[in-house]
Design an enzyme around this catalytic site. Sequence first.
Site, PDB file in Angstrom:
ATOM      1  N   HIS A  65       0.258  -3.083   7.279  1.00  0.00           N
ATOM      2  CA  HIS A  65       0.856  -2.576   5.955  1.00  0.00           C
ATOM      3  C   HIS A  65       1.600  -1.187   6.275  1.00  0.00           C
ATOM      4  CE1 HIS A  65      -1.980   0.596   4.942  1.00  0.00           C
ATOM      5  NE2 HIS A  65      -3.225  -0.259   5.550  1.00  0.00           N
ATOM      6  N   ASP A 180      -3.363   4.785   9.154  1.00  0.00           N
ATOM      7  CA  ASP A 180      -3.564   3.683   8.322  1.00  0.00           C
ATOM      8  C   ASP A 180      -2.410   3.507   7.430  1.00  0.00           C
ATOM      9  OD1 ASP A 180      -4.602   1.934   6.252  1.00  0.00           O
ATOM     10  OD2 ASP A 180      -6.078   3.300   5.498  1.00  0.00           O
ATOM     11  N   GLU A 212      -0.628  -2.211   0.080  1.00  0.00           N
ATOM     12  CA  GLU A 212      -1.974  -2.641   0.523  1.00  0.00           C
ATOM     13  C   GLU A 212      -2.922  -1.561  -0.024  1.00  0.00           C
ATOM     14  OE1 GLU A 212      -5.561  -2.353   3.175  1.00  0.00           O
ATOM     15  OE2 GLU A 212      -4.261  -0.783   2.387  1.00  0.00           O
ATOM     16  N   GLU A 213      -2.566  -0.405  -0.087  1.00  0.00           N
ATOM     17  CA  GLU A 213      -3.439   0.867  -0.825  1.00  0.00           C
ATOM     18  C   GLU A 213      -3.948   0.674  -2.159  1.00  0.00           C
ATOM     19  OE1 GLU A 213      -5.129   2.385   1.430  1.00  0.00           O
ATOM     20  OE2 GLU A 213      -4.060   2.585   3.068  1.00  0.00           O
ATOM     21  N   HIS A 323      -6.913   8.560   5.433  1.00  0.00           N
ATOM     22  CA  HIS A 323      -6.671   8.996   4.288  1.00  0.00           C
ATOM     23  C   HIS A 323      -6.754  10.287   3.777  1.00  0.00           C
ATOM     24  CE1 HIS A 323      -7.070   4.614   1.899  1.00  0.00           C
ATOM     25  NE2 HIS A 323      -6.857   4.606   3.270  1.00  0.00           N
TER      26      HIS A 323
HETATM   27 CO    CO Z   1      -5.118   0.445   5.747  1.00  0.00          CO
END
Ligand code: CO
Length: 360
Positions: A65, A180, A212-213, A323
Amino acid sequence: MSRVQRLLEELSNAHGPSGSEGPVRSIVMREMAPIADELAPDGMGSLIARLGDKDGSPRVMLTAHMDEVGLMVRYVTPEGFVKFQGLGGMLDQALINQRWVIATRKGPVLGVTGIKTTHVMSMESRNQLFRREQMFIDVGATNKQDAEERLGIQPGDPIAPDSAFTVLNGSKLYVGKAWDDRAGVGVMIEVMRSLRERPAQGTVYAAATVQEEVGLRGAHTSTFMVQPDIGINLESGVAGDYPGTNMDEAQEKLGQGPGLFLHDSSMLPNLRLRDFIMDTAKEIGIPVQFNVLSGYGQDGSEMQKSSGGIPVINLTVPTRYLHSHYSLMHRDDFDRAVTLTAEVVRRMDGDMVARLKRFD
Ligand code: CO
């Protein structure tokens, strides 16, 4: 500086909160254009690259992603401060005293999340957590009109964490935001480059997904477009190798090879696919780690539930401090994830897919 390091730096620094992945998409498009036989976005903005004949078999799908956790403008106060909505899961504590970039129609606007100074804080509130509802972004505007007209800030504008890529003190550790899942996006690009040189047996699709998140939304639509026979999701893993974490929470360690998720809250992988990857890794001399997480969710689960159900696994580059503005990954893990994934895809044929899908 190596080409790959430069690409990772560029991917990490690019601003792309969920729903506003444009800058990342441009990088993926530029990198994939000379590699892919076909390259097109789906209706939500995920970018799908195809390598190999359109009617080839098996159809192997890779996903990673493009979006990152961030914020979005909710409204501007009369005094010119920006109040925000979260996009994806960041801890409230991770939001305080950071730099942010708001993408407005007039261009990027820098802002900082300030909170009240300790000088004027009661002893009681010094020991309390600050909640996001109490926070705001200071963009240096004199009032609401200045923020909206001079700076071009509007409700709905995406707000990305702003922090610059760095190699940590001569180590092989890369500090940056958004590993990420820019780590996964990087792996996917390099795997496709490798498969261009030495092709797979079937057709390979690489989908750089959006949103995605906020709920695996882009993977849903791009999987519908591809209709894969088998899937590998490429993600940032979760390292459990620093103070305050333990093996019961996460088992990956930086520098000890790519990870395979055996449990997360969105998916159980195909265990025969796990075995096939482990056998391949052993043959080519790449160490692999397992991770069993209680939480987490990832795009692989959308592939798994497509086309009547297909074998899928989540393969990761172990990462610390996800994150947040500063996450860490190890360059060797990245390189090994590329080599292993490319080799697994190369060895995948129709017989293997049939074997993975046999339930006896
Ligand atoms: Co991810």
